[in-house]
Design a protein around this motif. Structure first.
Motif, PDB file in Angstrom:
ATOM      1  N   THR A  66       0.810  -1.042  -0.042  1.00 20.01           N
ATOM      2  CA  THR A  66       0.007  -0.038  -0.196  1.00 20.01           C
ATOM      3  C   THR A  66       0.917   1.328  -0.080  1.00 20.01           C
ATOM      4  OG1 THR A  66      -1.666  -1.261   1.193  1.00 20.01           O
ATOM      5  CG2 THR A  66      -1.969   1.115   1.206  1.00 20.01           C
ATOM      6  N   PRO A  67       0.780   2.137  -0.905  1.00 22.15           N
ATOM      7  CA  PRO A  67       1.495   3.408  -0.971  1.00 22.15           C
ATOM      8  C   PRO A  67       1.289   4.283   0.431  1.00 22.15           C
ATOM      9  CG  PRO A  67       0.152   3.119  -3.069  1.00 22.15           C
ATOM     10  CD  PRO A  67      -0.252   2.112  -2.124  1.00 22.15           C
ATOM     11  N   LYS A  68       2.420   4.993   0.666  1.00 20.40           N
ATOM     12  CA  LYS A  68       2.534   5.405   1.776  1.00 20.40           C
ATOM     13  C   LYS A  68       1.651   6.462   2.354  1.00 20.40           C
ATOM     14  CE  LYS A  68       6.766   5.636   4.366  1.00 20.40           C
ATOM     15  NZ  LYS A  68       7.171   4.328   3.783  1.00 20.40           N
ATOM     16  N   ARG A  69       0.843   7.211   1.225  1.00 15.49           N
ATOM     17  CA  ARG A  69      -0.308   8.117   1.789  1.00 15.49           C
ATOM     18  C   ARG A  69      -1.668   7.543   1.627  1.00 15.49           C
ATOM     19  NH1 ARG A  69      -1.993  10.668  -2.553  1.00 15.49           N
ATOM     20  NH2 ARG A  69      -2.443  12.674  -1.650  1.00 15.49           N
ATOM     21  N   ASP A  70      -1.678   6.157   1.224  1.00 15.24           N
ATOM     22  CA  ASP A  70      -2.985   5.475   1.161  1.00 15.24           C
ATOM     23  C   ASP A  70      -3.368   4.935   2.382  1.00 15.24           C
ATOM     24  OD1 ASP A  70      -3.132   6.543  -1.355  1.00 15.24           O
ATOM     25  OD2 ASP A  70      -2.842   4.306  -2.395  1.00 15.24           O
ATOM     26  N   ALA A  71      -4.502   4.550   2.828  1.00 16.16           N
ATOM     27  CA  ALA A  71      -4.674   4.039   4.081  1.00 16.16           C
ATOM     28  C   ALA A  71      -4.744   2.340   3.795  1.00 16.16           C
ATOM     29  CB  ALA A  71      -6.326   4.308   4.434  1.00 16.16           C
ATOM     30  N   VAL A  72      -4.165   1.578   4.832  1.00 16.88           N
ATOM     31  CA  VAL A  72      -3.982   0.026   5.037  1.00 16.88           C
ATOM     32  C   VAL A  72      -5.481  -0.261   5.375  1.00 16.88           C
ATOM     33  CG1 VAL A  72      -2.880  -1.789   5.703  1.00 16.88           C
ATOM     34  CG2 VAL A  72      -1.625  -0.006   4.964  1.00 16.88           C
ATOM     35  N   GLN A  73      -6.475  -0.409   4.707  1.00  9.24           N
ATOM     36  CA  GLN A  73      -7.700  -0.671   5.004  1.00  9.24           C
ATOM     37  C   GLN A  73      -8.355  -1.725   4.290  1.00  9.24           C
ATOM     38  OE1 GLN A  73     -10.217   2.949   4.777  1.00  9.24           O
ATOM     39  NE2 GLN A  73     -11.411   2.355   6.172  1.00  9.24           N
ATOM     40  N   LEU A  74      -9.167  -2.545   5.035  1.00  5.56           N
ATOM     41  CA  LEU A  74     -10.010  -3.848   4.486  1.00  5.56           C
ATOM     42  C   LEU A  74     -11.545  -3.323   4.696  1.00  5.56           C
ATOM     43  CD1 LEU A  74      -7.601  -6.701   5.245  1.00  5.56           C
ATOM     44  CD2 LEU A  74      -8.161  -5.733   2.781  1.00  5.56           C
ATOM     45  N   ALA A  75     -12.236  -3.787   4.012  1.00  5.24           N
ATOM     46  CA  ALA A  75     -13.684  -3.687   3.996  1.00  5.24           C
ATOM     47  C   ALA A  75     -14.236  -5.132   4.367  1.00  5.24           C
ATOM     48  CB  ALA A  75     -14.517  -3.097   2.801  1.00  5.24           C
ATOM     49  N   TYR A  76     -15.302  -5.221   5.113  1.00  9.84           N
ATOM     50  CA  TYR A  76     -16.085  -6.581   5.394  1.00  9.84           C
ATOM     51  C   TYR A  76     -17.017  -6.412   4.287  1.00  9.84           C
ATOM     52  CZ  TYR A  76     -13.761  -6.369  10.282  1.00  9.84           C
ATOM     53  OH  TYR A  76     -12.844  -6.567  11.216  1.00  9.84           O
ATOM     54  N   VAL A  77     -17.157  -7.456   3.555  1.00 12.35           N
ATOM     55  CA  VAL A  77     -17.934  -7.620   2.432  1.00 12.35           C
ATOM     56  C   VAL A  77     -18.677  -8.981   2.238  1.00 12.35           C
ATOM     57  CG1 VAL A  77     -16.778  -5.833   0.899  1.00 12.35           C
ATOM     58  CG2 VAL A  77     -16.335  -8.360   0.407  1.00 12.35           C
ATOM     59  N   ASN A  78     -19.724  -9.085   1.877  1.00 11.18           N
ATOM     60  CA  ASN A  78     -20.464 -10.315   1.394  1.00 11.18           C
ATOM     61  C   ASN A  78     -19.700 -11.150   0.482  1.00 11.18           C
ATOM     62  OD1 ASN A  78     -22.111 -12.298   0.302  1.00 11.18           O
ATOM     63  ND2 ASN A  78     -23.958 -10.980   0.928  1.00 11.18           N
ATOM     64  N   PRO A  79     -19.319 -12.326   0.873  1.00  6.90           N
ATOM     65  CA  PRO A  79     -18.317 -12.903   0.169  1.00  6.90           C
ATOM     66  C   PRO A  79     -18.870 -13.602  -1.313  1.00  6.90           C
ATOM     67  CG  PRO A  79     -19.094 -14.556   1.775  1.00  6.90           C
ATOM     68  CD  PRO A  79     -19.658 -13.253   2.080  1.00  6.90           C
ATOM     69  N   GLU A  80     -20.325 -13.634  -1.369  1.00  7.49           N
ATOM     70  CA  GLU A  80     -20.964 -13.830  -2.454  1.00  7.49           C
ATOM     71  C   GLU A  80     -21.154 -12.739  -3.482  1.00  7.49           C
ATOM     72  OE1 GLU A  80     -21.889 -16.822  -3.425  1.00  7.49           O
ATOM     73  OE2 GLU A  80     -22.061 -18.327  -1.764  1.00  7.49           O
ATOM     74  N   THR A  81     -21.353 -11.822  -2.832  1.00  4.79           N
ATOM     75  CA  THR A  81     -21.619 -10.286  -3.739  1.00  4.79           C
ATOM     76  C   THR A  81     -20.430  -9.399  -4.018  1.00  4.79           C
ATOM     77  OG1 THR A  81     -22.617  -8.907  -2.089  1.00  4.79           O
ATOM     78  CG2 THR A  81     -24.174 -10.588  -3.195  1.00  4.79           C
ATOM     79  N   GLY A  82     -19.529  -9.555  -3.155  1.00  9.71           N
ATOM     80  CA  GLY A  82     -18.462  -8.614  -2.908  1.00  9.71           C
ATOM     81  C   GLY A  82     -18.896  -7.265  -2.587  1.00  9.71           C
ATOM     82  N   GLN A  83     -20.257  -7.020  -2.236  1.00 14.02           N
ATOM     83  CA  GLN A  83     -20.697  -5.816  -1.807  1.00 14.02           C
ATOM     84  C   GLN A  83     -20.717  -5.679  -0.154  1.00 14.02           C
ATOM     85  OE1 GLN A  83     -21.955  -3.167  -4.073  1.00 14.02           O
ATOM     86  NE2 GLN A  83     -20.771  -4.961  -5.161  1.00 14.02           N
ATOM     87  N   GLU A  84     -20.989  -4.464   0.359  1.00  6.56           N
ATOM     88  CA  GLU A  84     -20.893  -4.507   1.733  1.00  6.56           C
ATOM     89  C   GLU A  84     -21.641  -5.475   2.374  1.00  6.56           C
ATOM     90  OE1 GLU A  84     -22.439  -1.372   0.076  1.00  6.56           O
ATOM     91  OE2 GLU A  84     -21.019   0.319   0.488  1.00  6.56           O
ATOM     92  N   CYS A  85     -21.332  -5.821   3.690  1.00  4.74           N
ATOM     93  CA  CYS A  85     -21.925  -7.022   4.463  1.00  4.74           C
ATOM     94  C   CYS A  85     -23.473  -6.672   4.732  1.00  4.74           C
ATOM     95  CB  CYS A  85     -21.183  -7.603   5.249  1.00  4.74           C
ATOM     96  SG  CYS A  85     -20.599  -6.316   6.760  1.00  4.74           S
ATOM     97  N   MET A  86     -23.498  -5.412   4.978  1.00  2.99           N
ATOM     98  CA  MET A  86     -24.768  -4.892   5.487  1.00  2.99           C
ATOM     99  C   MET A  86     -25.473  -3.936   4.822  1.00  2.99           C
ATOM    100  SD  MET A  86     -25.789  -6.772   8.366  1.00  2.99           S
ATOM    101  CE  MET A  86     -25.677  -7.049  10.102  1.00  2.99           C
ATOM    102  N   PRO A  87     -26.793  -3.790   4.768  1.00  3.30           N
ATOM    103  CA  PRO A  87     -27.262  -2.782   3.658  1.00  3.30           C
ATOM    104  C   PRO A  87     -27.284  -1.395   4.270  1.00  3.30           C
ATOM    105  CG  PRO A  87     -29.122  -3.881   5.152  1.00  3.30           C
ATOM    106  CD  PRO A  87     -27.914  -4.645   5.384  1.00  3.30           C
ATOM    107  N   THR A  88     -26.947  -1.156   5.460  1.00  6.35           N
ATOM    108  CA  THR A  88     -27.012   0.324   5.926  1.00  6.35           C
ATOM    109  C   THR A  88     -25.593   0.890   6.423  1.00  6.35           C
ATOM    110  OG1 THR A  88     -27.925  -0.370   8.095  1.00  6.35           O
ATOM    111  CG2 THR A  88     -29.572   0.718   6.351  1.00  6.35           C
TER     112      THR A  88
END
Ligand code: 1HN
Length: 347
Positions: free
Chosen positions: A236-258
Motif C-alpha cells: 500500500t502506497p505511503k499516503r494511502d490507508a491500509v484498510q479492508l472492507a468487510y464484504v459479503n463473500p457472494e456479492t463482494g458488496q458491503e456485508c450489511m445494507p445500511t
C-alpha cells in the motif's frame, strides 16, 4: 445569498393564526434546514475511554441481573445529539454489552440491523438462526435485520463487546420493533467462516446457481483480518490507508445494507489523512494508541477506546508508536448514503 425574512417580521396575530392551524412559514427556518455549502452538525467528535466504561459496565453486572436487562448495555450517547436519543452519530447506535458466565441474553429478532465487535473475554457466543458464532476478541459478528439472535457464555470471566446498530434510522422511520422467540436449537457445525467461506476468493460451487443467501457469512474472525492487514501494508502506497472492507463473500458488496465496516492498520509512526466525506462514523481502537485530529479537536486514544467522526469532518489519525502498528475498526453509514444517492467524498 439573500437574507430571508424572520418570524419577527410577521404580525403576531398572523403567526398565532398559523400556529393554531398547524402551519409554519418555511422562510424563517430555510437556512437552518438547508444551509449553504455544508450541513449544520450537532454531532460532537467525542471519545469514550474503555478505562472509564469498563468499571461502570462491571458494576451494572452487579446491580442488574440479566433477566432485568435482557441486554446489559451502556450506550455511547453523543452529547451533541441529546443523551436520551442513544445516537453516537445521527444514524449509528453504539453500546457496550456485558455478559457474565452462565448468563443468556434471550432470543429475539428486530427490524434494525446489528453487529457485535468483541472487546474482551473468552467463551461468549452468539446464535444467529441456529448458527453458533464464537466470540473471540476482535471478531465481527453480524445479526442482520429480521434474523433470530441470542447470546450465551460458557466460559469464565466477563465477556464484553461493542454493539453497532442502525437503530436511529429505524427509529426515525418509526419502524423499529422487536419480536421475542423461544431458545434456538443449535446446528451442530462450525460457523461459515470455518467451512463454506474459509478463504476469500472461494465460494461453494452451487452458490453460483442456487438463489443466494442474503447473509452467507455471519462471523469475520479477527485473526484473519489482522493477518490480511499486515499482508496488505507493504503493497500500500505511503499516503494511502491500509484498510479492508468487510464484504459479503457472494456479492463482494458491503456485508450489511445500511452500515459499513472496515479494519484499518496504522503503520509504525504513520500519520494518515482521511478524505473529508459525507458519511458519519465511529472508530473503535482494537490495538495500539495514538491521536486523532477531527476538525481541530485533538483526541488521544488508547486500546479499546471509541470515538466519533461527524459528517464532513477533516480527520487525521496518528499512530502513537514508532515501533508497533495500531489497528482500528471503523463503522460508517456510507452504504445507506450510497443507496440514497448523496454519498460524497471531497478532495
Ligand atoms: C439488541 O438486540 C442487542 O441483541 C443489543 O444484543 C443492543 C440495542 C437496541 C436495540 C436492540 C442484542 C440493542 C439491541
Amino acid at each position: 445569498m439573500t437574507t430571508l425574512g424572520t418570524l419577527a417580521d410577521l404580525p403576531l396575530d398572523y403567526r398565532q393564526g398559523l400556529t393554531s392551524r398547524n402551519l409554519v412559514p418555511l422562510w424563517p427556518g430555510l437556512r437552518t434546514v438547508l444551509p449553504p455549502g455544508r450541513p449544520i452538525r450537532h454531532t460532537q467528535p467525542v471519545l469514550w475511554r474503555y478505562a472509564d466504561i469498563r468499571p461502570d459496565l462491571l458494576r451494572a453486572g452487579e446491580l442488574t441481573p440479566i433477566e432485568k436487562a435482557e441486554r446489559r448495555v451502556l450506550v455511547l450517547a453523543n452529547p451533541g445529539l441529546g443523551l436520551d436519543n442513544m445516537q453516537a452519530t445521527p444514524t449509528i447506535y453504539i453500546g457496550m454489552q456485558l455478559i457474565l458466565p452462565g448468563e443468556m441474553a434471550p432470543n429475539h429478532k428486530h427490524t434494525p440491523i446489528a453487529v457485535r465487535f468483541v472487546i474482551e473475554g473468552d467463551g461468549g457466543y452468539t446464535l444467529v438462526e441456529g448458527e453458533k458464532c464464537p466470540m473471540e476478541p476482535g471478531d465481527l459478528i453480524l445479526t442482520p435485520g429480521g434474523l433470530w439472535h441470542e447470546h450465551g457464555h460458557d466460559g469464565s470471566g466477563p465477556v464484553i463487546w461493542l454493539d453497532a446498530l442502525d437503530l436511529p434510522v429505524l427509529y426515525a422511520f418509526e419502524a423499529s420493533y422487536v419480536t421475542e422467540g423461544p431458545h434456538q436449537s443449535i446446528r451442530n457445525e462450525p460457523d461459515a467462516s470455518q467451512t463454506r467461506y474459509r478463504r476469500a476468493g472461494l465460494v461453494p460451487y452451487r452458490s453460483l446457481d442456487a438463489p443466494r443467501k442474503a447473509y452467507p457469512l455471519l462471523r469475520y474472525p479477527w485473526r484473519e483480518v489482522r493477518e490480511s492487514l499486515q499482508a496488505l501494508a507493504p503493497v500500500t502506497p505511503k499516503r494511502d490507508a491500509v484498510q479492508l472492507a468487510y464484504v459479503n463473500p457472494e456479492t463482494g458488496q458491503e456485508c450489511m445494507p445500511t452500515l459499513g465496516f472496515s479494519a484499518l492498520m496504522l503503520r509504525r509512526g504513520e500519520t494518515l489523512n482521511l478524505p473529508r466525506r459525507s458519511a458519519s462514523g465511529v472508530v473503535h481502537v482494537v490495538e495500539g494508541r495514538g491521536q486523532a485530529d477531527i476538525d481541530g479537536t485533538i483526541l488521544a486514544f488508547d486500546a479499546h477506546d471509541s470515538f466519533v467522526l461527524p459528517t464532513h469532518a477533516g480527520v487525521t489519525l496518528g499512530n502513537g508508536s514508532g515501533k508497533k502498528p495500531a489497528f482500528l475498526f471503523l463503522i460508517d453509514d456510507a452504504p445507506l448514503q450510497r443507496k440514497l444517492g448523496f454519498y460524497e467524498v471531497f478532495s
